[in-house]
Design an enzyme around this catalytic site. Structure first.
Site, short mmCIF file in Angstrom:
data_model
loop_
_atom_site.label_atom_id
_atom_site.label_comp_id
_atom_site.label_asym_id
_atom_site.label_seq_id
_atom_site.Cartn_x
_atom_site.Cartn_y
_atom_site.Cartn_z
N LYS A 130 -5.97 -10.24 0.52
CA LYS A 130 -4.86 -9.52 -0.08
C LYS A 130 -3.67 -10.25 0.72
CE LYS A 130 -3.27 -6.77 -3.19
NZ LYS A 130 -4.32 -6.20 -4.35
N ASP A 170 0.20 -8.44 -7.87
CA ASP A 170 0.05 -6.70 -7.29
C ASP A 170 1.82 -6.25 -7.65
OD1 ASP A 170 -1.91 -4.85 -6.14
OD2 ASP A 170 -0.10 -4.30 -4.90
P1 NDP Z 1 4.05 -3.07 -10.74
O1 NDP Z 1 5.13 -3.52 -9.69
O2 NDP Z 1 4.12 -3.81 -12.10
O3 NDP Z 1 4.56 -1.53 -10.84
C1 NDP Z 1 4.62 -0.61 -9.80
C2 NDP Z 1 4.81 0.77 -10.26
O4 NDP Z 1 4.59 1.77 -9.32
C3 NDP Z 1 6.26 0.77 -10.57
O5 NDP Z 1 6.72 1.72 -11.61
C4 NDP Z 1 6.95 1.35 -9.21
O6 NDP Z 1 8.00 2.06 -9.35
C5 NDP Z 1 5.71 2.40 -8.92
N1 NDP Z 1 5.66 2.61 -7.40
C6 NDP Z 1 5.58 1.41 -6.68
N2 NDP Z 1 5.40 1.86 -5.32
C7 NDP Z 1 5.69 3.11 -5.39
C8 NDP Z 1 5.87 4.17 -4.23
N3 NDP Z 1 5.82 4.07 -3.14
N4 NDP Z 1 5.92 5.42 -4.86
C9 NDP Z 1 6.15 5.64 -6.14
N5 NDP Z 1 6.13 4.82 -7.20
C10 NDP Z 1 5.99 3.55 -6.75
O7 NDP Z 1 2.81 -3.12 -9.95
P2 NDP Z 1 1.49 -2.64 -10.60
O8 NDP Z 1 1.56 -2.00 -11.97
O9 NDP Z 1 0.63 -4.18 -10.73
O10 NDP Z 1 0.41 -2.06 -9.56
C11 NDP Z 1 0.35 -0.71 -9.72
C12 NDP Z 1 -1.05 -0.34 -8.77
O11 NDP Z 1 -2.06 -0.76 -9.29
C13 NDP Z 1 -0.94 -0.70 -7.42
O12 NDP Z 1 -1.35 0.14 -6.52
C14 NDP Z 1 -1.58 -1.93 -7.36
O13 NDP Z 1 -2.22 -2.34 -6.09
C15 NDP Z 1 -2.86 -1.51 -8.62
N6 NDP Z 1 -3.38 -2.81 -9.39
C16 NDP Z 1 -2.88 -3.61 -9.84
C17 NDP Z 1 -3.36 -4.69 -10.48
C18 NDP Z 1 -2.63 -5.71 -11.32
O14 NDP Z 1 -3.43 -6.46 -11.96
N7 NDP Z 1 -1.51 -5.67 -11.29
C19 NDP Z 1 -4.89 -4.63 -10.28
C20 NDP Z 1 -5.35 -3.66 -9.71
C21 NDP Z 1 -4.89 -2.74 -9.16
P3 NDP Z 1 9.46 1.45 -8.33
O15 NDP Z 1 10.06 0.26 -9.54
O16 NDP Z 1 10.41 2.55 -8.26
O17 NDP Z 1 9.02 0.71 -7.31
O1 2IT Z 2 -5.61 -4.96 -6.80
C1 2IT Z 2 -6.02 -5.76 -7.39
O2 2IT Z 2 -7.16 -5.83 -7.86
C2 2IT Z 2 -5.02 -6.84 -7.73
N1 2IT Z 2 -3.93 -6.62 -7.79
C3 2IT Z 2 -5.41 -7.84 -8.75
C4 2IT Z 2 -6.03 -9.29 -7.97
C5 2IT Z 2 -6.18 -10.42 -8.72
O3 2IT Z 2 -6.78 -11.29 -7.89
O4 2IT Z 2 -6.15 -10.54 -9.93
#
Ligand code: NDP
Ligand code: 2IT
Length: 451
Positions: A130, A170
């Protein structure tokens, strides 16, 4: 839990905390895995002697670097970049990059640690890593984001490659950021390779990668619900977050017949009692991905919806909860509210969104509860499929990718049942995911000797 296991966990955690001070998220993630795995280790003295768990908590390599860049006003800014290369036993390091002001070494290490087991569960050959930075793209111009990404990649490119380490998105890293990162990588290395995933559709990206984490979480939830003869049809769903994962979890849940009533960001949440529909969701896509606005604006556009500032959505009555924002966003009070309101299924889209106390509440009430490393693995799995397509210089159809994604989520669910079913028939998805992921990596490490 036997006295032996209790002592093993206590001693292990004491040493871990002493050696890695000030890293509470990393301690939390390790403890969760250890509590599942330690009873298993007691029956496997060989793995204990091999000190596999002790090796797994020590990253193979941690890279920390300065990221200097200039903002639009001509002022110099300094951020800190990270890449934690945690474990490469079963494949090249693989995992996302997070740009958010809260990023620190503890958060990077917890995410890299979880990624190792998650990637093992996908059935694909990917190790765990990561990276990220304490840089927040929010409020920055496109030009500033580009300059930052270029500076970040100028250093990171020395440490990654298609067979070494393959980053992706992420929090704070979506299509725009991956584009700037890839462009700089390609320029500096003078090579076109699948070194980043989540790429654009015209330059090597896999169809369905943007949707994959949210869709995969819904496929996993479908499998969980099926164990109780249920489905999404007619169920009320609370989702947190409004980013990539939340958007596509909402879309799939809705298309499977559910009523999605909440979305959120770090400032608050919206509650739409009528539920989202295709048109409203289209608005959310534009609001978040194009206009880069705040979820509050949803309530201005759709007056039947209410906005709750500085609150999380877990007080809203629902059947299914899908936390899709960030770590530790469901605490014990939130868990109690969800249980009292009749929620019976919690499927994590985010990484480690539920505190240990809240997990204990869900499990003691026998909720269907899945940890992110199982239910959000569809994102990285589809990244793995993107790597395959890049290697063979082909692009699969949406249907082909979706079929793989379905199969992978179903295999992960099977693995959880195999290793997590308790005597009374309750499926402990935490235990199942941790043991299944651990065993695959542990066996690979043993077979490769002391490296
Ligand atoms: P994005 O940046 O697209 O969206 C993140 C969302 O979560 C936004 O709405 C953001 O709001 C909110 N957020 C972030 N930090 C906080 C906080 N401290 N408190 C409250 N709300 C918060 O990220 P993703 O959708 O990609 O990721 C969301 C989650 O999913 C994370 O935990 C990530 O690790 C996990 N994840 C993502 C994957 C991917 O493929 N993208 C794969 C697997 C897991 P704001 O705009 O206010 O910051
Ligand atoms: O937490 C996760 O699994 C991700 N942010 C996606 C990682 C990836 O390599 O697609």
């Amino acid at each position: 839990m036997s006295k032996f296991t209790e002592n093993y966990i206590a001693n292990f955690m004491n040493e871990l905390v002493a050696k890695n001070p000030g890293e509470p998220e990393f301690h939390q993630a390790v403890r969760e895995v250890l509590e599942s795995v330690a009873p298993y280790l007691e029956t496997s003295p060989y793995l204990l002697d091999q000190k596999i768990m002790e090796r797994m908590v020590e990253p193979e390599r941690v890279i920390m670097f300065r990221v200097p860049w200039m903002d639009d006003k001509g002022e110099i800014q300094i951020n800190r970049g990270y890449r934690v290369q945690m474990n490469s036993a079963i494949g090249p390091y693989k995992g996302g990059i997070r740009f958010h002001k809260s990023v620190n070494l503890s958060i990077m290490k917890f995410l890299a640690f979880e990624q190792v087991y998650k990637n093992a569960l996908t059935t694909l050959p990917m190790g765990g890593g990561k990276g990220g930075s304490d840089f927040s793209p929010r409020g920055k111009s496109d030009a500033e984001v580009m300059r930052f990404c270029q500076s970040f990649m100028t250093e990171l490119q020395k440490h990654i490659g298609p067979d070494t380490d393959v980053p992706a998105g992420d929090i704070g890293v979506g299509g725009r950021e991956v584009g700037y990162l890839f462009g700089q990588y390609k320029r500096l290395r003078d090579e076109w390779s699948g070194t980043l995933t989540g790429k654009g559709q015209t330059w090597g990206g896999s169809l369905l990668r943007p949707e994959a984490t949210g869709y995969g979480a819904c496929y996993f939830a479908q499998a969980m619900l099926a164990t109780r003869g249920k489905s999404f049809e007619g169920q009320t769903v609370c989702i947190s977050g409004s980013g990539n994962v939340a958007q596509y979890a909402a879309q799939k849940a809705m298309r499977l017949g559910a009523k999605v009533v909440t979305l959120s960001d770090s400032n608050g949440f919206i509650y739409d009692p009528e539920g989202l529909d295709e048109e409203k969701l289209e608005y959310v896509f534009t609001l978040k991905n194009v206009l880069r606005g705040r979820i509050k604006e949803y309530a201005d556009k759709y007056p039947q919806a209410q906005y709750f500032a500085d609150q999380r959505p877990w007080g809203i009555k629902c059947d299914i909860a899908m936390p899709c924002a960030t770590q530790n966003e469901i605490d014990a009070d939130d868990a109690r509210k969800l249980v009292e309101n009749g929620c019976y299924c919690v499927t994590e889209g985010a990484n480690m969104p539920t505190t240990p106390e809240a997990i204990a509440i869900f499990q003691s009430h026998k909720l269907l509860y899945s940890p992110g490393k199982a239910s959000n693995a569809g994102g990285v799995a589809t990244s793995g499929l993107e790597m395959t397509q890049n290697s063979i210089r082909q692009k699969w159809t949406r249907e082909e990718v979706d079929e793989h994604l379905h199969r992978i989520m179903s295999d992960i669910h099977d693995a959880c049942i195999k290793y997590g079913t308790e005597e009374d028939g309750y499926i402990n998805y935490v235990k199942g995911a941790n043991i299944a992921g651990f065993l695959k990596v542990a066996n690979a490490m043993v077979e490769q000797g002391l490296v």
